[in-house]
Design a protein around this motif. Structure first.
Motif, PDB file in Angstrom:
ATOM      1  N   LEU A   1       6.816  -7.993 -16.374  1.00 55.88           N
ATOM      2  CA  LEU A   1       7.708  -8.293 -15.257  1.00 55.88           C
ATOM      3  C   LEU A   1       6.939  -9.114 -14.233  1.00 55.88           C
ATOM      4  O   LEU A   1       5.739  -8.918 -14.051  1.00 55.88           O
ATOM      5  CB  LEU A   1       8.168  -7.000 -14.571  1.00 55.88           C
TER       6      LEU A   1
ATOM      7  N   ALA B   1       7.529 -10.200 -10.062  1.00 54.76           N
ATOM      8  CA  ALA B   1       8.391 -10.095  -8.871  1.00 54.76           C
ATOM      9  C   ALA B   1       7.930 -11.160  -7.873  1.00 54.76           C
ATOM     10  O   ALA B   1       8.382 -12.304  -7.920  1.00 54.76           O
ATOM     11  CB  ALA B   1       8.324  -8.682  -8.304  1.00 54.76           C
TER      12      ALA B   1
ATOM     13  N   GLY C   1       4.801 -12.232  -7.791  1.00 50.39           N
ATOM     14  CA  GLY C   1       3.797 -13.001  -8.537  1.00 50.39           C
ATOM     15  C   GLY C   1       2.434 -13.067  -7.871  1.00 50.39           C
ATOM     16  O   GLY C   1       1.523 -13.691  -8.394  1.00 50.39           O
ATOM     17  N   HIS C   2       2.261 -12.356  -6.755  1.00 51.74           N
ATOM     18  CA  HIS C   2       1.009 -12.508  -6.013  1.00 51.74           C
ATOM     19  C   HIS C   2      -0.122 -11.604  -6.467  1.00 51.74           C
ATOM     20  O   HIS C   2      -1.216 -11.650  -5.920  1.00 51.74           O
ATOM     21  CB  HIS C   2       1.264 -12.364  -4.509  1.00 51.74           C
TER      22      HIS C   2
ATOM     23  N   LEU D   1       0.088 -10.689 -10.266  1.00 46.29           N
ATOM     24  CA  LEU D   1       0.075 -11.044 -11.686  1.00 46.29           C
ATOM     25  C   LEU D   1      -0.367 -12.493 -11.914  1.00 46.29           C
ATOM     26  O   LEU D   1      -1.190 -12.750 -12.799  1.00 46.29           O
ATOM     27  CB  LEU D   1       1.476 -10.817 -12.291  1.00 46.29           C
TER      28      LEU D   1
ATOM     29  N   THR E   1       5.909  -7.994  -3.049  1.00 48.46           N
ATOM     30  CA  THR E   1       6.940  -6.967  -2.907  1.00 48.46           C
ATOM     31  C   THR E   1       6.327  -5.566  -2.958  1.00 48.46           C
ATOM     32  O   THR E   1       5.258  -5.364  -3.565  1.00 48.46           O
ATOM     33  CB  THR E   1       7.970  -7.086  -4.051  1.00 48.46           C
TER      34      THR E   1
ATOM     35  N   ASP F   1      -2.938  -1.731  -0.046  1.00 51.72           N
ATOM     36  CA  ASP F   1      -2.718  -0.928   1.154  1.00 51.72           C
ATOM     37  C   ASP F   1      -1.618   0.125   1.017  1.00 51.72           C
ATOM     38  O   ASP F   1      -1.803   1.278   1.428  1.00 51.72           O
ATOM     39  CB  ASP F   1      -2.365  -1.854   2.328  1.00 51.72           C
TER      40      ASP F   1
HETATM   41  C1  LIG Z   1      -4.822 -13.880  -1.465  1.00 49.56           C
HETATM   42  C2  LIG Z   1      -4.198 -12.522  -1.648  1.00 49.56           C
HETATM   43  C3  LIG Z   1      -4.496 -11.518  -0.741  1.00 49.56           C
HETATM   44  C4  LIG Z   1      -3.935 -10.257  -0.884  1.00 49.56           C
HETATM   45  N1  LIG Z   1      -4.248  -9.289   0.018  1.00 49.56           N
HETATM   46  C5  LIG Z   1      -3.714  -8.062  -0.120  1.00 49.56           C
HETATM   47  C6  LIG Z   1      -4.013  -7.032   0.824  1.00 49.56           C
HETATM   48  O1  LIG Z   1      -4.717  -7.216   1.805  1.00 49.56           O
HETATM   49  N2  LIG Z   1      -3.456  -5.820   0.605  1.00 49.56           N
HETATM   50  C7  LIG Z   1      -2.625  -5.549  -0.459  1.00 49.56           C
HETATM   51  O2  LIG Z   1      -2.151  -4.425  -0.592  1.00 49.56           O
HETATM   52  N3  LIG Z   1      -2.309  -6.509  -1.339  1.00 49.56           N
HETATM   53  C8  LIG Z   1      -2.830  -7.749  -1.196  1.00 49.56           C
HETATM   54  N4  LIG Z   1      -2.494  -8.723  -2.098  1.00 49.56           N
HETATM   55  C9  LIG Z   1      -1.579  -8.397  -3.211  1.00 49.56           C
HETATM   56  C10 LIG Z   1      -0.125  -8.627  -2.788  1.00 49.56           C
HETATM   57  O3  LIG Z   1       0.255  -7.665  -1.849  1.00 49.56           O
HETATM   58  C11 LIG Z   1       0.826  -8.586  -3.994  1.00 49.56           C
HETATM   59  O4  LIG Z   1       1.957  -9.284  -3.605  1.00 49.56           O
HETATM   60  C12 LIG Z   1       1.294  -7.250  -4.450  1.00 49.56           C
HETATM   61  O5  LIG Z   1       0.225  -6.391  -4.699  1.00 49.56           O
HETATM   62  C13 LIG Z   1       2.063  -7.354  -5.774  1.00 49.56           C
HETATM   63  O6  LIG Z   1       3.395  -7.609  -5.501  1.00 49.56           O
HETATM   64  P1  LIG Z   1       4.136  -8.773  -6.260  1.00 49.56           P
HETATM   65  O7  LIG Z   1       5.586  -8.618  -5.956  1.00 49.56           O
HETATM   66  O8  LIG Z   1       3.491 -10.045  -5.928  1.00 49.56           O
HETATM   67  O9  LIG Z   1       3.886  -8.353  -7.792  1.00 49.56           O
HETATM   68  P2  LIG Z   1       3.668  -9.254  -9.081  1.00 49.56           P
HETATM   69  O10 LIG Z   1       2.406 -10.013  -8.983  1.00 49.56           O
HETATM   70  O11 LIG Z   1       4.908  -9.997  -9.403  1.00 49.56           O
HETATM   71  O12 LIG Z   1       3.507  -8.082 -10.179  1.00 49.56           O
HETATM   72  C14 LIG Z   1       2.393  -7.228 -10.151  1.00 49.56           C
HETATM   73  C15 LIG Z   1       2.501  -6.211 -11.283  1.00 49.56           C
HETATM   74  O13 LIG Z   1       3.576  -5.311 -11.026  1.00 49.56           O
HETATM   75  C16 LIG Z   1       4.567  -5.368 -12.068  1.00 49.56           C
HETATM   76  N5  LIG Z   1       5.850  -5.268 -11.376  1.00 49.56           N
HETATM   77  C17 LIG Z   1       6.307  -6.067 -10.372  1.00 49.56           C
HETATM   78  N6  LIG Z   1       7.468  -5.592  -9.890  1.00 49.56           N
HETATM   79  C18 LIG Z   1       7.756  -4.481 -10.610  1.00 49.56           C
HETATM   80  C19 LIG Z   1       8.825  -3.540 -10.587  1.00 49.56           C
HETATM   81  N7  LIG Z   1       9.842  -3.610  -9.699  1.00 49.56           N
HETATM   82  N8  LIG Z   1       8.807  -2.511 -11.469  1.00 49.56           N
HETATM   83  C20 LIG Z   1       7.778  -2.389 -12.364  1.00 49.56           C
HETATM   84  N9  LIG Z   1       6.729  -3.249 -12.439  1.00 49.56           N
HETATM   85  C21 LIG Z   1       6.735  -4.273 -11.569  1.00 49.56           C
HETATM   86  C22 LIG Z   1       4.313  -6.679 -12.791  1.00 49.56           C
HETATM   87  O14 LIG Z   1       4.693  -6.620 -14.149  1.00 49.56           O
HETATM   88  C23 LIG Z   1       2.813  -6.837 -12.643  1.00 49.56           C
HETATM   89  O15 LIG Z   1       2.160  -6.079 -13.621  1.00 49.56           O
HETATM   90  C24 LIG Z   1      -3.040 -10.002  -1.975  1.00 49.56           C
HETATM   91  C25 LIG Z   1      -2.719 -11.016  -2.880  1.00 49.56           C
HETATM   92  C26 LIG Z   1      -3.299 -12.281  -2.722  1.00 49.56           C
HETATM   93  C27 LIG Z   1      -2.929 -13.360  -3.702  1.00 49.56           C
END
Ligand SMILES: Cc1cc2nc3c(=O)[nH]c(=O)nc-3n(C[C@H](O)[C@H](O)[C@H](O)COP(=O)(O)OP(=O)(O)OC[C@H]3O[C@@H](n4cnc5c(N)ncnc54)[C@H](O)[C@@H]3O)c2cc1C
Length: 289
Positions: free
Chosen positions: A30, A32, A34-35, A37, A111, A124
């Motif tokens: 999946l 969402a 993408g930040h 994965l 997300t 966090d």
């Molecule tokens: C430069 C940078 C700095 C960051 N700093 C921080 C920080 O300070 N603190 C922090 O907490 N995070 C940080 N992050 C991470 C950020 O918060 C991500 O967005 C978050 O951890 C993942 O959310 P996403 O929606 O982007 O997930 P995605 O990257 O889309 O997915 C992450 C994983 O979750 C799975 N997934 C996604 N949605 C679902 C769902 N609804 N049900 C089941 N599985 C799912 C996917 O298959 C994948 O394995 C950082 C990221 C970057 C790139």
């Protein structure tokens, strides 16, 4: 770096998404926000054959208050949590936590469901989610179920979610009267991920003593965790400096810290001790207001 080639699928319903996952249990992921994965894919630490983009699925975002809890859709972005009027009023610690994540771009795309499913040990949300006794609702091919936050995080980047399950909502109970919560973190200076982050939720008795305390710790070990021994030691006590320092020491003992290029295991233990005291102190002050 450029990710390996993959095929992209954008389901229009949750049922379509779970059916696809059932058909491809080992090679579909999946996506969402993408930040988490996509960076892994660019580093070739993940190379799914299929990306299942759930970011436009209806009904999985937004925040509402239901029966003494906030129900937050899995696709709700960190910015939406940070800026939500109902979160700021009813669960300010969650808005404060969201505001500390990464930078503006990350908060606009990332997300809450993605963050919890990814189970990054330095993320966090897991700290307050654990301390607030939240639970996640998931839907899979066999229907829906609820997972307590304490049962969600299994190990580094590993949760108790099954391969065909999608997080749909996070349910976070709103602490009652005479309660306060705080999240304190020592951030990595570039990414802002937690080198260590500690969330505390404190409920006071009418005489000002501690009725209950909950402590969620992230960043320190291979997964986020509670600190039951520190929590138990606080129940019934006056939350003075001596009690807080004792709880900080118990929390530091409860963890199995990792050492890496960002911080040694000893330094992480030290941070847990210190940030537990800070989080408890602020939570207690808020509970007393
Ligand atoms: C430069 C940078 C700095 C960051 N700093 C921080 C920080 O300070 N603190 C922090 O907490 N995070 C940080 N992050 C991470 C950020 O918060 C991500 O967005 C978050 O951890 C993942 O959310 P996403 O929606 O982007 O997930 P995605 O990257 O889309 O997915 C992450 C994983 O979750 C799975 N997934 C996604 N949605 C679902 C769902 N609804 N049900 C089941 N599985 C799912 C996917 O298959 C994948 O394995 C950082 C990221 C970057 C790139």
């Amino acid at each position: 770096m450029i990710p390996s080639a993959f095929e992209y699928f954008a389901p229009t319903t949750l049922a379509e998404a779970t059916s696809f996952l059932v058909a491809h249990p080992d090679d579909a992921k999946l996506v969402a926000g993408g930040h988490s994965l996509i960076p892994l894919m660019k580093l070739r630490l993940a190379a799914p054959t299929y990306l299942v983009d759930i970011s436009r699925l209806p009904g999985l975002s937004g925040i509402r208050e239901v029966n003494g809890a906030l129900e937050i859709g899995a696709l709700t972005t960190h910015y939406q949590v940070e800026s939500s009027a109902v979160v700021r009023e009813r669960l300010p610690v969650l808005a404060e936590t969201a505001a500390l994540i990464g930078d503006v771009q990350v908060r606009n795309r990332g997300t809450i469901g993605g963050s919890l499913a990814h189970a990054d040990p330095a993320a966090d949300y897991p700290a307050p989610i654990l301390a607030l006794d939240a639970e996640v609702s998931v839907t899979g091919s066999k229907g829906q179920r609820t997972i307590k936050a304490t049962d969600l995080f299994v190990d580094l980047l590993t949760t108790s979610l099954k391969a065909d399950e999608v997080i749909t909502h996070v349910r976070v109970p709103i602490p009652g009267a005479r309660s306060g919560a705080s999240y304190q973190k020592f951030p990595h200076p570039a990414s802002r991920y937690a080198i260590v982050g500690v969330a505390a939720v404190v409920r006071l008795n009418a005489d000002g003593s501690c009725a209950s305390a909950a402590i969620g710790i992230t960043g320190a070990g291979s997964k986020a965790q509670r600190a039951p021994s520190a929590e138990a030691g606080l129940a019934g006590s006056k939350l003075d400096d001596a009690a807080l320092i004792k709880a900080g020491a118990a929390a530091a003992e409860a963890i199995d810290p990792v050492g890496d290029i960002h911080a040694s295991a000893e330094y992480r233990r030290h941070l847990v001790r210190e940030f537990t005291v800070r989080a408890l102190r602020e939570a207690a002050a808020r509970a007393g207001k």
